[in-house]
Every structure is written in C-alpha cells, then in structure tokens.
Design a protein around this motif. Structure first.
Motif, mmCIF file in Angstrom:
data_model
loop_
_atom_site.group_PDB
_atom_site.id
_atom_site.type_symbol
_atom_site.label_atom_id
_atom_site.label_comp_id
_atom_site.label_asym_id
_atom_site.label_seq_id
_atom_site.Cartn_x
_atom_site.Cartn_y
_atom_site.Cartn_z
ATOM 1 N N VAL A 6 0.865 -1.182 0.000
ATOM 2 C CA VAL A 6 0.000 0.000 0.000
ATOM 3 C C VAL A 6 0.898 1.228 0.000
ATOM 4 O O VAL A 6 1.846 1.319 0.792
ATOM 5 N N CYS A 8 0.796 5.340 0.422
ATOM 6 C CA CYS A 8 -0.075 6.369 0.989
ATOM 7 C C CYS A 8 0.509 7.748 0.730
ATOM 8 O O CYS A 8 1.670 8.028 1.085
ATOM 9 N N LEU A 40 -5.873 4.625 8.811
ATOM 10 C CA LEU A 40 -5.522 4.041 7.521
ATOM 11 C C LEU A 40 -4.550 2.877 7.704
ATOM 12 O O LEU A 40 -4.634 1.873 6.978
ATOM 13 N N ILE A 106 -3.473 5.086 -1.722
ATOM 14 C CA ILE A 106 -4.526 5.732 -0.942
ATOM 15 C C ILE A 106 -4.123 7.156 -0.593
ATOM 16 O O ILE A 106 -2.938 7.470 -0.466
ATOM 17 N N ASN A 107 -5.129 8.003 -0.436
ATOM 18 C CA ASN A 107 -4.905 9.359 0.055
ATOM 19 C C ASN A 107 -4.785 9.335 1.574
ATOM 20 O O ASN A 107 -5.567 8.649 2.247
ATOM 21 N N TRP A 116 -11.561 -3.209 0.513
ATOM 22 C CA TRP A 116 -10.541 -2.914 -0.493
ATOM 23 C C TRP A 116 -10.301 -4.091 -1.433
ATOM 24 O O TRP A 116 -9.994 -3.907 -2.612
ATOM 25 N N ILE A 170 -8.962 5.762 -3.136
ATOM 26 C CA ILE A 170 -8.343 4.444 -2.971
ATOM 27 C C ILE A 170 -8.270 3.818 -4.358
ATOM 28 O O ILE A 170 -9.281 3.720 -5.060
#
Length: 405
Positions: A6, A8, A40, A106-107, A116, A170
């Motif tokens: 992931v 970010c 998150l 992801i933000n 997800w 996302i």
C-alpha cells in the motif's frame, strides 16, 4: 500474485485547515483521539498487506520520527521523503525503485469504509492501468463527481452534482502508470486521471460505506466523533472446522482443507457489509501432540492467502491449543479460551472495538452456541450446506452495497 503493498500519499500541507497544519502535517492531526493516519494503517493491517509506503513531503521528518521502520499486524512501514514538491503523481515517480508491479494507492487525508480487496477482481484482466474506488451515496456539494460507463470512469465532473459517486481516493495501480508521468511536479488528479479516463484505462468500482475527507474544517471537526464510530462495528465470530472447512479429523495442513460450499463467498459478503470477521476455533490437536502451534498459524496464513484471492479476509484468527486431557503437559489444562467458554470471543471483543448488538457466532456444535451466549452475542447453528445462503438468510445487510452481490 496479489498485491501486498500500500502506498499512501501524505505529502500535502493541508492549507485549508489553516493554523492546524502550521507544524503538523494533515494526516498526523489528532482525530478521535489518535492521528488520522493510524486509521488508515489499521485498514492496511486488516486487509493483510505486508508493506506501507508513506510518500511524505511537507514536514516529512515527523513521518520519519513516528513511523519509519514501525511494524505491527504483519505490516512494515517505510517513509519516502521528497526533496522538492513533486505533486501527487510525482511522488510516485520518486518512489519508483521500490514500487511493486501492482499496488494499492490511498490518500492520507480521507477514509472510505469498504472492502478494499474487491478491487483485486480486476487482476485477471489487462485492459486497465488504474482502478478507483467510488463512494456512492455521499452527499454534499464540495466533492467532484464521476460518470461511469461499462465499469470505466468516462468523465470527471465539477463540484455541485450530487447524485453521482465521488472518487474515494483508494486505487489499485499498475506500475506502468509511471510511464505517464513526464513533468514534475505532476498532479494525479489533474494531469493523470482525466487522461486515463479519456483512453478507457481507468476502471471505477462503486461501493457504499462511510466516507470522510478531513481536508476542510467542517469535516475535520465532524471526524472527531465520526471516526471512532466508524471503527466500532458488529462482529461475525465463525467456528472453523465444520463451518469454513469440512471437519476432517484434525485438519492442520493446506492439502487437508476442503472448503465448505459458499464459505469464501460468505466471508466476502460479511466483509462487504462492514462486519468484523473473526475465526474462533478449538485446536485440541496441539494439546494431543498431533501438530504444533506453528502448524496452526501456518495453516491460517495459507487460508488468509486463499481468501484474499477471492476478495475476502479474516480480521483475526483465534485458537485454543489447551485441553484438560492433553498428552503434552504444557497444554494440559482447563482454559476459559476453550469453547464452550467465551474466552476467545471476549478477547476479540476487547482487542477490537466491536458492538455487541448485531454481533453473532456461527458454529456447528452446541459448544459454539454456549460460547456465544456467554459472550452476549447471538448464536446460529450451521447444519451444513451452503454457508453463503445460511448467512444471508439470518444476517442483516448493513450497507446494501453494489459490492455485496
């Protein structure tokens, strides 16, 4: 191979929040008693990711100090700090050397409570470069909206249109996206996404779930109560042998597993509807010396991998290795963890922020029902058959999401 990384985006200052971000980056602001970024991280751990990259810009030293090298729940966190402002797409180019072939993006200032792993269903196709999660049913004029056609985002619309979904921040991304970043700084939202949509390379996945973007004072203030509420949810406690897989006499190796019909779909349905999903299983085979705790943990890791391939996951596996008549002395004892005792359920209720109302246990034996009653949750005895059908006949849908099927 399913993505395990992931990425970010935490590089922006958050100027719309005024003096709140004079010294603290927006994702690190306290929301509901903890840094917003921690929510998150919690999600990345839940969904079984191995690595989280924080692409930092403004005040990046704070991310390094708080998170660099941190481990938890199988997740390792690394920080990549940009030397100069690069934009949300440029930050990806700066991290090119450590990006995996496919990764989640992801933000760092928004939260969307959906499964997800449903985005992984697109991996068997190669006709896209990015897939965006779209939050349906979001009210408010501050968000831009998207139009879709045939599962693809066809157009980004300005703020003010209220009946269409919003880009939830996302994404599932193929690394070839980097070939599109030709200038620096480069904005993902302004320079990349519209171009991908125009070329038909941007998939859109609509889902329903709680959504919040803390980038403006009103929603930052709303998040102080909303985020803890989002984290608190009912739980599905599932017995393992006889409910998820057939009870074939001390199952402890992958080749022994025969999935119950509809089991993977049932777990994904529960994920999609916003339940925590836990496995609580007696494993007396450890106490009897038939296999080890390492064997149990290895099997559960394998099961988790198989579930992820189907877009599903277990939030936590709990097992009891003890038995009062065990042959191994270290495991020969009475334990509150062992069903019909409620110990495993109570441990999960304590470790996770679960709502007792709406929580339930599915098992195939009377001891499962007794454990459920002692923990204060409903109990449903599974007689066999298709688990998805059994679940949907008894468990209320919480979201009625397009993703729920």
């Amino acid at each position: 191979m399913t993505p395990r990384q992931v990425v970010c985006l935490v590089g922006g200052r958050g100027s719309r929040l005024g003096p709140l971000t004079d010294f603290i980056p927006k994702p690190l602001l306290p929301v509901g008693g903890r840094p917003f970024l921690d929510y998150l991280i919690h999600e990345a751990q839940r969904f079984g990711f191995d690595q989280l990259l924080l692409l930092a810009g403004y005040n990046s030293d704070e991310f390094v100090r708080r998170y660099s090298g941190r481990r938890g729940g199988g997740l390792t966190i690394e920080v990549v700090a940009e030397a100069a402002p690069a934009g949300t797409a440029g930050a990806l180019l700066n991290a090119a050397s450590i990006l995996q072939p496919t990764f989640f993006l992801i933000n760092g200032d928004s939260f969307f409570d959906f499964n997800w792993l449903n985005l992984l269903r697109a991996l068997d196709r190669d006709d896209w470069t990015m897939q965006a999660a779209l939050a349906s049913g979001v009210s408010g004029a501050r968000y831009g909206r998207v139009e879709t056609a045939g599962g693809r985002i066809s157009k980004f619309l300005p703020k003010g249109v209220s009946h269409l979904p919003v880009n939830a921040g996302i994404y599932l991304v193929r690394r070839r996206l980097l070939e599109r970043i030709r200038t620096m700084p480069c904005s993902l939202e302004d320079d990349i996404l519209p171009s991908l949509a125009a070329k038909g390379e941007l998939l859109g996945y609509p889902a329903r779930g709680a959504f919040i973007d803390i980038g403006v004072p009103h929603d930052f203030n709303r998040g102080q109560q909303a985020m803890p509420q989002y984290m608190r949810r009912p739980a599905a406690f599932l017995d393992r042998d006889g409910v998820i897989n057939h009870d074939d006499n001390y199952v402890h190796r992958p080749e022994q597993v025969r999935w119950i019909d509809g089991a993977l779909d049932a777990i994904r349905w529960l994920n999609d509807e916003g339940y925590y999903v836990f496995v609580v299983t007696n494993q007396a085979g450890v106490a009897r010396g038939f296999y080890s705790e390492d064997d149990v943990n290895s099997l559960h890791a394998w099961m988790q991998t198989e579930l992820r391939r189907s877009g599903a996951h277990i939030d936590s596996f709990e097992y009891c290795p003890y038995h009062p008549e065990g042959t191994l002395e270290q495991y020969r004892r009475t334990s509150e963890l062992r069903k019909p005792g409620p110990g495993m359920l109570r441990k999960l209720q304590k470790d996770w922020d679960t709502e007792v109302a709406g929580s339930f246990m599915i098992g195939d034996r009377d001891i499962d029902m007794q454990a459920a009653a002692a923990a204060g949750v409903a109990g449903y005895k599974f007689p066999g058959g298709n688990l998805l059908d059994f679940v949907r006949a008894r468990v209320p849908a919480r979201r009625r999401s397009p993703a729920a099927g």
